[in-house]
Design a protein around this motif. Structure first.
Motif, PDB file in Angstrom:
ATOM      1  N   THR A 128      61.585  62.152  24.390  1.00 10.49           N
ATOM      2  CA  THR A 128      61.975  60.922  25.078  1.00 10.49           C
ATOM      3  C   THR A 128      60.875  59.872  25.015  1.00 10.49           C
ATOM      4  N   GLY A 129      59.815  60.117  24.226  1.00  8.87           N
ATOM      5  CA  GLY A 129      58.675  59.229  24.197  1.00  8.87           C
ATOM      6  C   GLY A 129      58.705  58.190  23.095  1.00  8.87           C
ATOM      7  N   SER A 130      57.622  57.418  23.034  1.00  9.93           N
ATOM      8  CA  SER A 130      57.586  56.255  22.149  1.00  9.93           C
ATOM      9  C   SER A 130      57.544  56.631  20.675  1.00  9.93           C
ATOM     10  N   GLU A 131      56.873  57.722  20.343  1.00  7.31           N
ATOM     11  CA  GLU A 131      56.758  58.075  18.930  1.00  7.31           C
ATOM     12  C   GLU A 131      58.107  58.442  18.333  1.00  7.31           C
ATOM     13  N   CYS A 132      58.907  59.182  19.083  1.00  5.97           N
ATOM     14  CA  CYS A 132      60.242  59.546  18.584  1.00  5.97           C
ATOM     15  C   CYS A 132      61.173  58.336  18.549  1.00  5.97           C
ATOM     16  N   TRP A 133      61.045  57.447  19.537  1.00  7.34           N
ATOM     17  CA  TRP A 133      61.866  56.228  19.539  1.00  7.34           C
ATOM     18  C   TRP A 133      61.561  55.380  18.310  1.00  7.34           C
ATOM     19  N   GLU A 149      61.120  38.022  25.812  1.00  8.37           N
ATOM     20  CA  GLU A 149      61.302  37.742  27.233  1.00  8.37           C
ATOM     21  C   GLU A 149      60.217  38.424  28.078  1.00  8.37           C
ATOM     22  N   PHE A 150      59.795  39.606  27.658  1.00  8.09           N
ATOM     23  CA  PHE A 150      58.808  40.367  28.429  1.00  8.09           C
ATOM     24  C   PHE A 150      57.472  40.449  27.681  1.00  8.09           C
ATOM     25  N   ALA A 151      57.126  39.387  26.994  1.00  7.04           N
ATOM     26  CA  ALA A 151      55.903  39.378  26.187  1.00  7.04           C
ATOM     27  C   ALA A 151      54.661  39.647  27.035  1.00  7.04           C
ATOM     28  N   HIS A 152      54.657  39.163  28.278  1.00  9.52           N
ATOM     29  CA  HIS A 152      53.507  39.377  29.156  1.00  9.52           C
ATOM     30  C   HIS A 152      53.302  40.875  29.408  1.00  9.52           C
ATOM     31  N   ASP A 153      54.397  41.599  29.652  1.00  9.10           N
ATOM     32  CA  ASP A 153      54.308  43.043  29.898  1.00  9.10           C
ATOM     33  C   ASP A 153      53.920  43.801  28.631  1.00  9.10           C
ATOM     34  N   VAL A 154      54.492  43.395  27.508  1.00 11.23           N
ATOM     35  CA  VAL A 154      54.158  44.066  26.251  1.00 11.23           C
ATOM     36  C   VAL A 154      52.669  43.912  25.948  1.00 11.23           C
ATOM     37  N   THR A 155      52.155  42.701  26.144  1.00 10.09           N
ATOM     38  CA  THR A 155      50.739  42.460  25.875  1.00 10.09           C
ATOM     39  C   THR A 155      49.852  43.244  26.840  1.00 10.09           C
ATOM     40  N   HIS A 164      46.145  61.962  24.390  1.00 15.70           N
ATOM     41  CA  HIS A 164      47.311  61.252  23.847  1.00 15.70           C
ATOM     42  C   HIS A 164      47.976  60.363  24.897  1.00 15.70           C
ATOM     43  N   ALA A 165      48.718  59.386  24.395  1.00 16.69           N
ATOM     44  CA  ALA A 165      49.450  58.466  25.271  1.00 16.69           C
ATOM     45  C   ALA A 165      50.529  59.205  26.050  1.00 16.69           C
ATOM     46  N   MET A 166      50.599  58.895  27.341  1.00 18.85           N
ATOM     47  CA  MET A 166      51.627  59.459  28.203  1.00 18.85           C
ATOM     48  C   MET A 166      52.657  58.369  28.527  1.00 18.85           C
ATOM     49  N   PHE A 167      53.278  58.427  29.699  1.00 14.00           N
ATOM     50  CA  PHE A 167      54.302  57.470  30.106  1.00 14.00           C
ATOM     51  C   PHE A 167      53.818  56.702  31.335  1.00 14.00           C
ATOM     52  N   ALA A 168      53.644  55.391  31.209  1.00 16.32           N
ATOM     53  CA  ALA A 168      53.208  54.600  32.362  1.00 16.32           C
ATOM     54  C   ALA A 168      54.212  54.688  33.499  1.00 16.32           C
ATOM     55  N   ALA A 214      57.088  48.927  27.866  1.00 12.42           N
ATOM     56  CA  ALA A 214      57.742  47.892  28.670  1.00 12.42           C
ATOM     57  C   ALA A 214      59.225  48.204  28.856  1.00 12.42           C
ATOM     58  N   LEU A 215      59.888  48.642  27.780  1.00  6.70           N
ATOM     59  CA  LEU A 215      61.300  49.013  27.880  1.00  6.70           C
ATOM     60  C   LEU A 215      61.495  50.207  28.807  1.00  6.70           C
ATOM     61  N   HIS A 216      60.656  51.203  28.660  1.00  4.42           N
ATOM     62  CA  HIS A 216      60.781  52.405  29.467  1.00  4.42           C
ATOM     63  C   HIS A 216      60.614  52.084  30.949  1.00  4.42           C
TER      64      HIS A 216
END
Length: 691
Positions: free
Chosen positions: A379-384, A333-339, A188-192, A297-299
């Motif tokens: 605190t992860g992405s799925e709950c957000w 604004e942070f499209a490069h990071d999101v991609t 599963h995905a963790m936190f970068a 990216a937000l995290h």
């Protein structure tokens, strides 16, 4: 509010008022605990359904009438059903058990049902998940496989963390020896931005993958990858070598290096013109993928701005809402990071798909069996991204017992039962689909969560929790439906306190349990002959949370517990060692009694000593023993196939023991080629051929 009202509300919400401990003693949940838990549960409750309205999803079984949750006076009404394949059925409802019911529907899938002016989704499931006997029909040997920790596999140039490329290599090597399955640790995905959190059972999201397990060679040629490594400089290259040679994973350093490599590949080869395959992956991933990438990216952005940044619930209010205009502006604004985070998910998915295809093409009839954690980090992405579908404000764990007098809080949360019903089980179905993607099977951790989970009010002690019930019948049926669509088998981790009724229901739905060597004993402590093990379970030598066979025989796990002051309460070390000594005698007696050749039983009757040499003999006998189990599938941990003494994880510890850090002692390509390992394979194959 009087106590009667409180009790009624608790029962309506699915909370248990009492619970029984491991010793059989009953305990009552305090009124204060009920109030705190109800504040969470009722906060997630949707508006009441109007009379005569159907829920967002009704779940039935193919070939059986489906009772609808409608008032009895709706019996005889008309319905219209549009099947997935476009066919339409119209007719009249009939009364069944006092409620309107649909006549049997024979087509499995998700269909549109209209009763009067009320539309809903009708999910029709098969009677059970695909059975191993059907998937592996026609073989001369009953199916067997290995279980491995992905991160522990070694490949040249891996930078200190195993990856899906190594999984494919191991799967091909195991298939060449006759294996039909390779069970892998959760991916599963963790936190970068949180490399210190690496337990595979504490994910940010179960919908996406741990990108640290991505193999760059699944997309890039060797020269491109090597150029990106060299670009990091001499110090970077030296660090990679040190990490690769280490016996344990340094997650913080290795993760940092891995992300640096992935970022260089992205910046230099992808960002300017993403390949069509990645663009197609992004389009198919839709909103869920975009939100996960945006969260990462937000995290990362907020994690550099103080302690509050690590928890989205403490971000500025506007940034806590995925659909807010402020979040949309950040995405631009942070499209490069999101991609970038879309790219690494594509790379991971491509790597995993290649490993799954490689396992099947090498001859495995089942292929990879993936692992689904019981919950997610709040605190992860799925709950957000899906706040109304999770119990934010409550944790999950286990009540106090003999091994954990204070109980357990796993630092995770789970689905909201009310949120699931209100959305037509959307989050649960999406999680299943992510788990079944590409693989041939799925292991569901703590499968009793389909029926009930111990939930704990935020900030409270585990003893202040209560069991929360879930719509188990619907959830089991949906597991069967998604398993059928993936043509995959299912294993449910059912160790510990599991009711007989649950095991019976799970077996009827084709969800196999787990028969683990150490636990297959009579009440008198005698190890059960493998011929008596369950035909509805997977036979196993051990699990990631238990000692290896060699470690158990040598008492390695006891030594760790002594060192970390974790022996069971009231037991001194001498008592624990004496109990293990008795258990060794019992196990060896069972191993010898079940040996196929009587002459061999006589020659090997003397019990081996509890040292490394003795353990090697026991491991070989234990693997043959488990291979002879009546279970339709046998899985042997790679640790046992190699005769290793150390286990991947020591439950109840967060420091002191190197949980989730151990690497295997050889390169993956040659890991299974040792003389002792070949002999163990022979015993396992002979056991699966034994009738």
């Amino acid at each position: 509010m009087n106590n009667r009202t409180l009790v009624e509300r608790a029962r309506h919400a699915g909370l248990s008022l009492r619970w029984r401990d491991a010793a059989g003693e009953m305990h009552r949940v305090s009124n204060e605990s009920l109030r705190r838990l109800l504040a969470v549960l009722e906060g997630h409750a949707p508006a009441p359904r109007p009379r005569g309205a159907l829920p967002a999803m009704v779940v039935g079984v193919a070939g059986q009438a489906t009772v609808l949750p409608l008032p009895p006076d709706d019996g005889g009404g008309r319905f219209r059903l549009v099947l997935e394949n476009g066919a339409q059925i119209e007719g009249s409802l009939r009364l069944m058990r006092g409620h309107p019911a649909l006549p049997p529907v024979g087509v499995c899938g998700y269909h549109r049902l209209e009763v009067g002016d009320t539309p809903t989704t009708l999910a029709i499931a098969p009677a059970s998940c695909p059975r191993v006997s059907r998937i592996c029909a026609g073989g001369s040997v009953r199916p067997w496989g290995l279980g491995t920790q992905v991160y522990g596999l070694r490949m040249a140039g891996d930078g200190g963390i195993g990856h899906f490329g190594a999984v494919e290599t191991l799967a091909r090597a195991a298939a060449a020896r006759g294996a039909d399955a390779l069970a892998i640790s959760p991916a599963h995905a963790m936190f970068a931005a949180r490399p210190g959190q690496y337990s595979p059972y504490s994910p940010s999201s179960r919908l996406f993958l741990n990108v640290l397990l991505a193999d760059p060679h699944a997309v890039f040629d060797a020269a491109t990858v090597q150029a990106a490594v060299v670009k990091g400089g001499a110090a970077y290259v030296d660090t990679l070598r040190q990490l690769e040679d280490a016996p344990l994973i340094d997650w913080v350093r290795a993760s940092t290096c891995r992300y640096q490599l992935l970022r260089r590949l992205y910046d230099d080869r992808i960002a300017a013109s993403p390949p069509q395959a990645m663009r197609d992956f992004r389009a198919a991933g839709g909103k869920a993928l975009e939100q996960h990438a945006l969260f990462e990216a937000l995290h990362a952005y907020f994690a550099t701005r103080g302690e509050r940044g690590g928890d989205w619930r403490r971000w500025p209010v506007a940034m806590r809402q995925p659909d807010s205009p402020e979040v949309a502006r950040f995405a631009q604004e942070f499209a490069h990071d999101v991609t970038f985070h879309v790219f690494v998910q594509w790379l991971a998915a491509t790597s995993l798909a290649r490993a799954c295809t490689g396992a099947r093409s090498a001859g495995m009839r089942i292929g990879l069996i993936k692992d689904m954690a019981v919950g997610v980090d709040p605190t992860g992405s799925e709950c957000w991204a899906r706040q109304s579908e999770f119990l934010l404000g409550a944790g999950i764990g286990a009540p106090p017992d003999a091994l954990s007098p204070l109980g357990q809080d796993w630092g995770l949360t789970t689905f909201s039962p009310a949120g699931l019903r209100a959305t037509g089980y959307r989050a649960f179905i999406d999680t299943l689909r992510a788990g079944f993607a590409h693989g041939g099977g799925l292991r569901i951790d703590h499968v009793m969560a389909l029926e009930r989970l111990w939930i704990i009010p935020q900030g409270g002690a585990s003893a202040e929790g209560s069991y929360l019930s879930f719509p188990v019948r619907d959830l089991m049926r949906l597991v069967a439906l998604e398993a059928m669509r993936a043509d995959a088998m299912v294993i449910g981790e059912d160790l510990g306190t599991v009711t007989t009724a649950f095991r019976k229901a799970a077996g009827a739905h084709g969800i196999m349990g787990m028969n683990v060597l150490f636990f297959e004993r009579t009440p008198q402590g005698v190890f059960k002959p493998p011929a008596t093990w369950s035909p509805h379970a997977t036979a196993m030598t051990t699990t990631h949370d238990l000692p290896t066979v060699a470690g158990w025989w040598q008492g390695t796990d006891i030594a760790w517990r002594e060192k970390l002051h974790q022996l069971p309460p009231g037991l001194d070390p001498n008592t624990v060692h004496d109990e293990r000594e008795n258990d060794r005698t019992a196990l060896w007696s069972a191993l010898m009694q079940d040996r196929p050749a009587p002459a061999a039983r006589g020659r090997c009757a003397q019990r081996p000593p509890p040292n490394a040499t003795g353990a090697a003999r026991v491991v070989e006998e234990a693997i043959g023993f488990v291979g002879r189990a009546a279970c339709p599938l046998a899985l042997v941990a790679v640790e046992d196939m190699l005769g290793l003494a150390e286990q991947p994880n020591l439950p109840g510890t967060t420091s002191g023991h190197p949980n989730w850090q151990r690497r295997y002692p050889a390169m993956t390509a040659t890991l299974l080629s040792g003389h002792d390992t070949r002999r163990r394979f022979n015993r396992l194959r002979a056991g699966r051929a034994h009738e």
